[in-house]
Design an enzyme around this catalytic site. Structure first.
Site, PDB file in Angstrom:
ATOM      1  N   HIS A 256       0.594   7.629  -6.975  1.00  0.00           N
ATOM      2  CA  HIS A 256       1.424   6.788  -7.478  1.00  0.00           C
ATOM      3  C   HIS A 256       1.685   6.934  -9.174  1.00  0.00           C
ATOM      4  O   HIS A 256       0.658   7.419  -9.482  1.00  0.00           O
ATOM      5  CB  HIS A 256       1.186   5.267  -7.064  1.00  0.00           C
ATOM      6  CG  HIS A 256       0.904   5.207  -5.611  1.00  0.00           C
ATOM      7  ND1 HIS A 256      -0.483   5.428  -5.115  1.00  0.00           N
ATOM      8  CD2 HIS A 256       1.672   5.007  -4.380  1.00  0.00           C
ATOM      9  CE1 HIS A 256      -0.558   5.346  -3.721  1.00  0.00           C
ATOM     10  NE2 HIS A 256       0.869   5.206  -3.679  1.00  0.00           N
TER      11      HIS A 256
ATOM     12  N   ASP B 134      -7.690   7.969  -9.342  1.00  0.00           N
ATOM     13  CA  ASP B 134      -7.445   7.258  -8.025  1.00  0.00           C
ATOM     14  C   ASP B 134      -7.436   8.073  -6.886  1.00  0.00           C
ATOM     15  O   ASP B 134      -6.854   9.285  -6.816  1.00  0.00           O
ATOM     16  CB  ASP B 134      -5.828   6.606  -7.984  1.00  0.00           C
ATOM     17  CG  ASP B 134      -5.627   5.606  -7.007  1.00  0.00           C
ATOM     18  OD1 ASP B 134      -5.906   5.880  -5.746  1.00  0.00           O
ATOM     19  OD2 ASP B 134      -4.807   4.740  -7.203  1.00  0.00           O
TER      20      ASP B 134
HETATM   21 MN   LIG Z   1      -3.599   4.050  -8.743  1.00  0.00          MN
END
Ligand SMILES: [Mn+2]
Length: 301
Positions: free
Chosen positions: A126, A228
């Site tokens: 993202h 992430d």
């Molecule tokens: Mn993230």
């Protein structure tokens, strides 16, 4: 190297419960021993205090749990900065990606006090470039990159009284493949460099990381890595809050970390969004430990 582990069991930045168990899952996967086997000195400083979701109201809909997240991130920033001042390398374990606001504030403060700037490799499916105005959900884990660049609520952007914590020209987003409509414009206007999955497919991970390292190290004291785990394909990393198909492979992830280690310029690392509730036999946390060790010097030969 002397490494200090800081757990941040924060799950207020998104709606799915379970990422608060991320630090435990990574510890259970053998992080400490794996780092010691590389010859590092390791100190586990335990967890930063986090408010329990059930005891709070989320407050403002456009930035849920803003006060609680700001409080945890401010405390984390202090601990990260103290870690660097003590000559140790900060390794923070999430928790959702909101914790990057604290980690990066602490690193930025440390280098700012010495007249230096830092770069950033944000490795993520993202963009995390929403603000309360653009976010479809109001979940703060979709905003931390924007916050580090000075966009968003003052209680997040102005930890230590200054913003931004990062300058866009030294920031790289790697592995993106799921961006919100209004977030896209914000990414384009921000001035950061982006290597989406398409660029990784077309140019190969080696080339993407070479270019990223050049951008993050030019005129900087080094760079932070904000990893992430949802950047990795869900086949390999099923235990993440927001899985998206078409991610990087196991080896692409390791190659990226190995090249980061070779650069010798990483000044802090965080691993976020591991959710043991939806994981399969702790697979994602075990992968996380593997990637941390690759980034901190583990070699195949
Ligand atoms: Mn993230």
């Amino acid at each position: 190297m002397r490494i200090r582990i800081l757990g941040v069991p924060l799950d207020l930045g998104q709606e799915r419960r379970g990422v608060d168990m991320g630090p435990s899952a990574v510890r259970a996967a053998g992080l400490n021993a794996a780092l010691k086997s590389l010859g590092h000195q390791v100190e586990d400083a335990g967890n930063v205090p986090v408010k329990i979701a059930e005891e709070q109201h989320f407050g403002e809909k456009r930035a849920k749990y803003l006060n609680e997240i700001a409080e945890t991130c401010a405390e984390l920033a202090v601990r990260v900065c103290q870690t660097l001042e003590g000559g140790l390398f900060p390794l923070t374990l999430g928790g959702d990606h909101s914790i990057a606001i604290g980690t990066i504030a602490g690193v930025s403060k440390y280098f700012r006090d010495r007249g230096q700037t830092i770069g950033c490799l944000w490795i993520d499916a993202h963009g995390d470039m929403n603000t309360p105005e653009t976010s479809p959900s109001g979940n703060i884990h979709g905003m931390p990159f924007a916050v580090c660049l000075g966009m968003g609520p003052d209680s997040l952007t102005k930890i230590y009284g200054f913003a931004p914590k990062l300058s866009a020209r030294h920031c790289v987003l790697i592995g993106a493949r799921d961006l919100d409509t209004r977030e896209r414009r914000q990414i384009k206007e921000s001035g950061i460099h982006v290597f989406t999955m398409r660029e990784i497919d077309e140019q190969g991970m080696r080339s993407v990381i070479e270019k990223s390292l050049a951008l993050a190290t030019q005129d900087t004291a080094g760079f932070v890595v904000s990893l992430d785990m949802d950047v990795v394909d869900p086949e390999e990393a099923p235990g993440v809050g927001t899985p998206v198909r078409g991610g990087i492979t196991f080896r692409e992830a390791h190659l990226a970390m190995e090249m980061i280690a070779d650069s010798g310029k990483m000044v802090s690392m965080e691993v976020v969004e591991i959710n043991p509730i939806i994981d399969v036999h702790n697979k994602t946390a075990i992968l996380g430990v593997g990637l941390v060790t690759s980034a901190l010097g583990k070699k195949i030969l």
